[in-house]
Design a protein around this motif. Structure first.
Motif, PDB file in Angstrom:
ATOM      1  N   LYS A   1      -4.582   6.656 -13.735  1.00  0.00           N
ATOM      2  CA  LYS A   1      -4.441   5.392 -12.776  1.00  0.00           C
ATOM      3  C   LYS A   1      -3.538   4.532 -13.335  1.00  0.00           C
ATOM      4  N   TYR A   2      -3.459   4.350 -14.783  1.00  0.00           N
ATOM      5  CA  TYR A   2      -2.555   3.491 -15.196  1.00  0.00           C
ATOM      6  C   TYR A   2      -1.155   3.961 -15.209  1.00  0.00           C
ATOM      7  N   LEU A   3      -0.978   5.350 -15.216  1.00  0.00           N
ATOM      8  CA  LEU A   3       0.187   5.820 -15.063  1.00  0.00           C
ATOM      9  C   LEU A   3       1.312   5.300 -13.930  1.00  0.00           C
ATOM     10  N   SER A   4       0.334   5.023 -13.012  1.00  0.00           N
ATOM     11  CA  SER A   4       1.002   4.733 -11.682  1.00  0.00           C
ATOM     12  C   SER A   4       1.259   3.213 -12.034  1.00  0.00           C
ATOM     13  N   HIS A   5       0.508   2.513 -12.448  1.00  0.00           N
ATOM     14  CA  HIS A   5       0.831   0.967 -12.767  1.00  0.00           C
ATOM     15  C   HIS A   5       1.927   1.048 -13.579  1.00  0.00           C
ATOM     16  N   LEU A   6       2.138   1.754 -14.761  1.00  0.00           N
ATOM     17  CA  LEU A   6       3.235   1.971 -15.424  1.00  0.00           C
ATOM     18  C   LEU A   6       4.549   2.275 -14.798  1.00  0.00           C
ATOM     19  N   GLY A   7       4.377   3.244 -13.876  1.00  0.00           N
ATOM     20  CA  GLY A   7       5.482   3.648 -13.033  1.00  0.00           C
ATOM     21  C   GLY A   7       5.991   2.480 -12.279  1.00  0.00           C
TER      22      GLY A   7
ATOM     23  N   ARG B   1       0.829  -1.218  -0.119  1.00  0.00           N
ATOM     24  CA  ARG B   1       0.136   0.106   0.051  1.00  0.00           C
ATOM     25  C   ARG B   1       0.686   1.460  -0.200  1.00  0.00           C
ATOM     26  N   LYS B   2       1.915   1.234   0.656  1.00  0.00           N
ATOM     27  CA  LYS B   2       2.808   2.330   0.775  1.00  0.00           C
ATOM     28  C   LYS B   2       3.387   2.436  -0.446  1.00  0.00           C
ATOM     29  N   ALA B   3       3.785   1.368  -0.994  1.00  0.00           N
ATOM     30  CA  ALA B   3       4.448   1.475  -2.285  1.00  0.00           C
ATOM     31  C   ALA B   3       3.251   2.241  -3.555  1.00  0.00           C
ATOM     32  N   LYS B   4       2.146   1.721  -3.391  1.00  0.00           N
ATOM     33  CA  LYS B   4       1.329   2.315  -4.595  1.00  0.00           C
ATOM     34  C   LYS B   4       0.918   3.783  -4.268  1.00  0.00           C
ATOM     35  N   ARG B   5       1.018   3.936  -2.947  1.00  0.00           N
ATOM     36  CA  ARG B   5       0.945   5.512  -2.751  1.00  0.00           C
ATOM     37  C   ARG B   5       1.848   6.241  -3.146  1.00  0.00           C
ATOM     38  N   LEU B   6       3.127   5.775  -2.923  1.00  0.00           N
ATOM     39  CA  LEU B   6       4.281   6.615  -3.259  1.00  0.00           C
ATOM     40  C   LEU B   6       4.304   6.804  -4.808  1.00  0.00           C
ATOM     41  N   MET B   7       3.874   5.963  -5.287  1.00  0.00           N
ATOM     42  CA  MET B   7       3.786   5.783  -6.932  1.00  0.00           C
ATOM     43  C   MET B   7       2.606   6.746  -7.567  1.00  0.00           C
ATOM     44  N   GLN B   8       1.518   6.631  -6.557  1.00  0.00           N
ATOM     45  CA  GLN B   8       0.469   7.992  -7.092  1.00  0.00           C
ATOM     46  C   GLN B   8       1.181   9.365  -6.953  1.00  0.00           C
TER      47      GLN B   8
ATOM     48  N   PHE C   1       3.157  -1.201 -22.191  1.00  0.00           N
ATOM     49  CA  PHE C   1       3.892  -0.770 -20.994  1.00  0.00           C
ATOM     50  C   PHE C   1       5.338  -1.452 -21.415  1.00  0.00           C
ATOM     51  N   GLY C   2       5.519  -2.510 -21.888  1.00  0.00           N
ATOM     52  CA  GLY C   2       6.826  -2.963 -22.257  1.00  0.00           C
ATOM     53  C   GLY C   2       7.709  -2.195 -23.194  1.00  0.00           C
ATOM     54  N   ARG C   3       6.808  -1.685 -24.157  1.00  0.00           N
ATOM     55  CA  ARG C   3       7.665  -0.914 -25.309  1.00  0.00           C
ATOM     56  C   ARG C   3       8.049   0.337 -24.713  1.00  0.00           C
ATOM     57  N   ILE C   4       7.312   1.010 -24.029  1.00  0.00           N
ATOM     58  CA  ILE C   4       7.688   2.330 -23.234  1.00  0.00           C
ATOM     59  C   ILE C   4       8.927   1.965 -22.361  1.00  0.00           C
ATOM     60  N   ILE C   5       8.720   0.872 -21.597  1.00  0.00           N
ATOM     61  CA  ILE C   5       9.816   0.577 -20.516  1.00  0.00           C
ATOM     62  C   ILE C   5      11.216   0.352 -21.390  1.00  0.00           C
TER      63      ILE C   5
ATOM     64  N   ALA D   1       9.513   6.754 -18.052  1.00  0.00           N
ATOM     65  CA  ALA D   1       8.278   5.853 -18.428  1.00  0.00           C
ATOM     66  C   ALA D   1       7.039   6.625 -18.306  1.00  0.00           C
ATOM     67  N   ILE D   2       6.877   7.227 -17.060  1.00  0.00           N
ATOM     68  CA  ILE D   2       5.590   7.904 -16.479  1.00  0.00           C
ATOM     69  C   ILE D   2       5.412   9.276 -17.657  1.00  0.00           C
ATOM     70  N   ALA D   3       6.454   9.943 -17.737  1.00  0.00           N
ATOM     71  CA  ALA D   3       6.546  11.000 -18.669  1.00  0.00           C
ATOM     72  C   ALA D   3       5.960  10.446 -20.154  1.00  0.00           C
ATOM     73  N   ILE D   4       6.569   9.562 -20.575  1.00  0.00           N
ATOM     74  CA  ILE D   4       6.257   9.132 -22.062  1.00  0.00           C
ATOM     75  C   ILE D   4       4.752   8.734 -21.955  1.00  0.00           C
ATOM     76  N   GLY D   5       4.301   8.040 -21.076  1.00  0.00           N
ATOM     77  CA  GLY D   5       2.981   7.761 -20.841  1.00  0.00           C
ATOM     78  C   GLY D   5       1.957   8.701 -20.794  1.00  0.00           C
ATOM     79  N   GLN D   6       2.422   9.886 -19.938  1.00  0.00           N
ATOM     80  CA  GLN D   6       1.443  10.891 -19.750  1.00  0.00           C
ATOM     81  C   GLN D   6       1.306  11.774 -21.361  1.00  0.00           C
ATOM     82  N   ARG D   7       2.431  11.946 -22.087  1.00  0.00           N
ATOM     83  CA  ARG D   7       2.487  12.531 -23.373  1.00  0.00           C
ATOM     84  C   ARG D   7       1.675  11.668 -24.416  1.00  0.00           C
ATOM     85  N   ILE D   8       1.642  10.329 -24.033  1.00  0.00           N
ATOM     86  CA  ILE D   8       0.711   9.658 -25.083  1.00  0.00           C
ATOM     87  C   ILE D   8      -0.621   9.553 -24.417  1.00  0.00           C
ATOM     88  N   GLY D   9      -0.988  10.154 -23.459  1.00  0.00           N
ATOM     89  CA  GLY D   9      -2.342  10.363 -22.860  1.00  0.00           C
ATOM     90  C   GLY D   9      -2.713   8.975 -22.195  1.00  0.00           C
TER      91      GLY D   9
END
Ligand code: FE2
Ligand code: FE2
Length: 483
Positions: free
Chosen positions: A256-262, A200-207, A346-350, A244-252
């Protein structure tokens, strides 16, 4: 009688009047919750008054929304004009909302008394200055089965210049960065010693990391680009996650999924915990059998994640990231897939983020890392083979030819640090730069210049970048200047 649809809504009131009425009723109830418990008659009355505004609006308009935009309230998308006698109420409520980092309330269905009470007590109990409060509220609402209400995060408007992004925000980004590093350490520890992990702590941090990045991309990209930290492996994980998050953000990709990606990016190399240290830290060239061992880390990663039950729904994302990040776009990488597959987004972004960060920092015996223009050149060359071509484009735009934090030499012999990249792709070689001047034995921050500036009479650019410089040679700690 013919009823006008707009601008009068609800009981024939104008949006501003109705909006003010809603704010004052809601604010009274919110304040009431700090004085009385929810069984108190005062609370019943205040709740009732609030419902009398909310439900008719929801009924006639389909929803009721209140959004804060730069210190103004928008009620169902119409700005509330503040009247003098209402000023202190609106101002007071604005402050309460800002303290809680809530920037938006929305009622999408008519709501019952008890549920409204639940919601307001929930808001009232939020801790101050926690940017992810809205996430907490949304989760609690879900948990309590209250579907009629949504809340949104307070939007902070970035001023045009990165230069003025607030000291607080920068500090926050920095904390998030270093907290993420310690999270990776914790996870590595827990894998090694088979301890339980606080997911939970990890997820919060990623958010938090996603929020920090959405609001202050420049500081985080700057942190990722600074090469003089120790603990390379942990930094690598966090940097890959940031990119990865920055790319994800730029492609929209939605937040919620950005934090999964991160999170998937943060642990793409988790399999390396199973590689013997001597191989991992070897500075010279690896022997064939050592290389073969090293190349098992994606598989080890999959096994490691599978053994960690705590990640729940996230684990499939993490498994993909671990398995795919060296596979390459045309599947010629490793590990050899047993059947043809299409890599996940996600694999391609990472893979893109991982490749860049691996080359950009000093490696083993090779003290000088590749300069980023060279790496981006390689990526462009291998675009379509090793990397998803669309993502390479996005990435190059994001990093710029001269990434944030790059020390550059200008044609008039000035030196400076890249502080902001131009949005226009044609002008990636003309970022904004802070000039440095030398006095009393050290470099100091000088003025910020825009390399797009043109000399009037000649029409030529005032300054050009000649080349990048190694900050270590100049004893310049880049982070001091950009953070
Ligand atoms: Fe890797
Ligand atoms: Fe990696």
């Amino acid at each position: 009688m013919i009823q006008e649809k707009t601008p009068s809504i609800g009981r024939g009131l104008l949006p501003t009047e109705l909006g003010t009425e809603f704010v004052s009723a809601f604010y009274r109830l919110l304040r009431g919750t700090t004085l009385y418990n929810r069984k108190n008659l005062v609370i019943d009355r205040l709740t009732e008054e609030c419902l009398q505004v909310i439900n008719p609006v929801v009924k006639s308009e389909g929803h009721l929304s209140l959004k804060i935009v730069r210190d103004n309230f928008f009620f169902n998308n119409v700005m509330i004009q503040v009247k003098v006698d209402q000023y202190s109420i609106l101002k007071g409520f604005l402050q309460e909302m800002k303290n809680r980092w809530i920037g938006e309330l929305e009622f999408t269905e008519e709501i019952e008394e008890e549920k409204l009470k639940d919601f307001v007590y929930l808001l009232s109990a939020l801790e101050e200055n926690n940017e992810s409060n809205y996430l907490y509220v949304m989760r609690q609402l879900e948990h309590k089965g209250i579907e009629a209400v949504n809340v949104g995060k307070l939007e902070v408007f970035k001023d045009e210049e990165v230069y003025v992004s607030s000291a607080d925000q920068k500090q926050y980004s920095k904390e998030v960065y270093f907290e993420s590093i310690s999270l990776v350490k914790d996870v590595v520890e827990s894998v090694k010693h088979q301890k339980l992990l606080n997911v939970r702590k990890a997820k919060r941090l990623m958010q938090n990391a996603v929020n920090a990045l959405v609001q202050d991309e420049s500081t985080l990209l700057g942190l990722a680009n600074i090469k003089n930290y120790d603990e390379a492996i942990f930094n690598h994980s966090v940097n890959v996650s940031i990119y990865a998050i920055a790319i994800g953000q730029r492609i929209g990709i939605p937040k919620k999924y950005l934090s999964h990606l991160g999170m998937a990016a943060l642990f793409h190399d988790i399999g390396k915990t199973k590689i013997p240290k001597e191989i991992l830290n070897k500075t010279g060239k690896l022997l064939p059998e050592e290389l073969a061992m090293m190349r098992l880390h994606p598989i080890f990663g999959v096994e490691t994640v599978m053994a960690m039950k705590e990640w729940g729904e996230l684990s499939s994302r993490m498994i993909d990231a671990a398995f795919e990040h060296h596979l390459k776009y045309d599947l010629t990488g490793y590990p050899k897939p047993t059947q043809k597959r299409r890599l996940t987004l996600f694999g391609r972004i990472i893979a893109v983020a991982d490749f860049y960060d691996t080359l950009v920092r000093p490696r083993g015996g090779n003290r000088f890392p590749y300069v980023s223009e060279k790496i981006l050149g390689i990526m462009l060359q291998r675009s379509g083979k090793d990397f998803d071509p669309a993502l390479v484009k996005v990435f190059i735009n994001m990093i710029g030819v001269f990434p944030l934090g790059t020390l550059v030499l200008l044609n008039n012999n000035e030196i400076g640090i890249v502080i902001q990249i131009q949005e226009d792709t044609e002008l990636l070689d003309r970022p904004k730069v802070i000039l440095l001047y030398y006095s009393d034995g050290e470099y100091h921050k000088g003025e910020m210049v825009d390399l797009r500036e043109v000399d009037e009479p000649t029409g030529e650019f005032k300054r050009n970048i000649v080349r990048t410089l190694d900050p270590n040679q100049y004893h310049i700690n880049v982070s001091e200047f950009i953070i």
